[in-house]
Design a protein around this motif. Structure first.
Motif, PDB file in Angstrom:
ATOM      1  N   ASN A  99       8.069   5.737  -3.832  1.00 18.92           N
ATOM      2  CA  ASN A  99       7.095   6.654  -4.419  1.00 18.92           C
ATOM      3  C   ASN A  99       7.768   7.813  -5.142  1.00 18.92           C
ATOM      4  O   ASN A  99       7.225   8.336  -6.109  1.00 18.92           O
ATOM      5  N   ALA A 100       8.955   8.207  -4.700  1.00 16.45           N
ATOM      6  CA  ALA A 100       9.665   9.296  -5.375  1.00 16.45           C
ATOM      7  C   ALA A 100      10.073   8.896  -6.792  1.00 16.45           C
ATOM      8  O   ALA A 100      10.159   9.749  -7.681  1.00 16.45           O
ATOM      9  N   LYS A 101      10.338   7.602  -6.980  1.00 16.47           N
ATOM     10  CA  LYS A 101      10.734   7.106  -8.294  1.00 16.47           C
ATOM     11  C   LYS A 101       9.567   6.453  -9.027  1.00 16.47           C
ATOM     12  O   LYS A 101       9.738   5.929 -10.134  1.00 16.47           O
ATOM     13  N   ASN A 102       8.395   6.465  -8.397  1.00 15.59           N
ATOM     14  CA  ASN A 102       7.207   5.881  -9.015  1.00 15.59           C
ATOM     15  C   ASN A 102       7.414   4.424  -9.401  1.00 15.59           C
ATOM     16  O   ASN A 102       6.968   3.976 -10.460  1.00 15.59           O
ATOM     17  N   THR A 103       8.094   3.694  -8.552  1.00  9.30           N
ATOM     18  CA  THR A 103       8.490   2.331  -8.890  1.00  9.30           C
ATOM     19  C   THR A 103       8.183   1.365  -7.750  1.00  9.30           C
ATOM     20  O   THR A 103       8.352   1.714  -6.577  1.00  9.30           O
ATOM     21  N   GLY A 152       0.806  -1.200   0.000  1.00  7.78           N
ATOM     22  CA  GLY A 152       0.000   0.000   0.000  1.00  7.78           C
ATOM     23  C   GLY A 152       0.847   1.261   0.000  1.00  7.78           C
ATOM     24  O   GLY A 152       2.077   1.198   0.060  1.00  7.78           O
ATOM     25  N   THR A 153       0.167   2.373  -0.063  1.00  6.56           N
ATOM     26  CA  THR A 153       0.850   3.661  -0.096  1.00  6.56           C
ATOM     27  C   THR A 153       1.730   3.881   1.123  1.00  6.56           C
ATOM     28  O   THR A 153       2.810   4.471   1.033  1.00  6.56           O
ATOM     29  N   SER A 203      -6.518   1.317  -8.229  1.00  6.82           N
ATOM     30  CA  SER A 203      -6.644   2.766  -8.105  1.00  6.82           C
ATOM     31  C   SER A 203      -7.728   3.202  -7.125  1.00  6.82           C
ATOM     32  O   SER A 203      -7.863   4.391  -6.846  1.00  6.82           O
ATOM     33  N   ALA A 204      -8.496   2.235  -6.602  1.00  7.85           N
ATOM     34  CA  ALA A 204      -9.598   2.587  -5.708  1.00  7.85           C
ATOM     35  C   ALA A 204      -9.169   2.657  -4.241  1.00  7.85           C
ATOM     36  O   ALA A 204      -9.936   3.120  -3.405  1.00  7.85           O
ATOM     37  N   ARG A 205      -7.954   2.194  -3.943  1.00  3.96           N
ATOM     38  CA  ARG A 205      -7.526   2.102  -2.547  1.00  3.96           C
ATOM     39  C   ARG A 205      -6.064   2.487  -2.378  1.00  3.96           C
ATOM     40  O   ARG A 205      -5.263   2.249  -3.274  1.00  3.96           O
ATOM     41  N   THR A 206      -5.754   3.029  -1.212  1.00  3.20           N
ATOM     42  CA  THR A 206      -4.353   3.309  -0.891  1.00  3.20           C
ATOM     43  C   THR A 206      -3.711   2.125  -0.173  1.00  3.20           C
ATOM     44  O   THR A 206      -2.515   2.111   0.042  1.00  3.20           O
ATOM     45  N   TYR A 207      -4.519   1.136   0.198  1.00  2.00           N
ATOM     46  CA  TYR A 207      -4.019  -0.066   0.846  1.00  2.00           C
ATOM     47  C   TYR A 207      -4.393  -1.252  -0.042  1.00  2.00           C
ATOM     48  O   TYR A 207      -5.247  -1.147  -0.925  1.00  2.00           O
TER      49      TYR A 207
END
Length: 125
Positions: free
Chosen positions: A73-77, A52-53, A99-103
């Protein structure tokens, strides 16, 4: 839309290691659950690991202790470090985004993931 591009697959011997990478792009991609799935010939696609995020991760029982998922997350990877590979790990590996959840919901249901990469092949002999 979210675009996902995997890389890092290849052929290794039993006991070897590989690190898969998945480059994500698109609107708010850092706010999604990201996961790895795999599909071996003649078998259904199965969830391998998700993160998750906030970095909370989960893995399938078959890979626990051997595979580690992480994200930058900084490298989107998102990455999948695979150690102690076995022939039964041979499969096409896919990166996916919910895309519906951060977890990531438990169970790795394919229906939760609306975005998929093209896959990268892992072969263990």
């Amino acid at each position: 839309d979210v675009q996902l591009v995997e890389s890092g697959g290849g052929s290794v011997q039993t006991g070897g290691s590989l690190r898969l990478s998945c480059q994500a792009s698109g609107y708010h991609h850092s706010a999604y659950c990201l996961a790895w799935f795999r599909q071996a010939p003649g078998k259904a696609r199965e969830g391998v690991a998700g993160i998750g995020t906030n970095g909370v991760a989960a893995a399938a029982d078959s890979v626990k202790g051997r595979f580690t998922i992480s994200r930058d997350n900084a490298k989107n990877t998102v990455y999948l470090q695979m150690n102690g590979l076995k022939p039964e790990d041979t499969a096409m590996y896919y990166c996916a985004a919910d895309s519906a959840r951060t977890y990531c919901r438990s169970g790795f249901s394919e229906r939760d993931f609306g975005y998929w990469g093209q896959g990268t092949q892992v072969t263990v002999s």
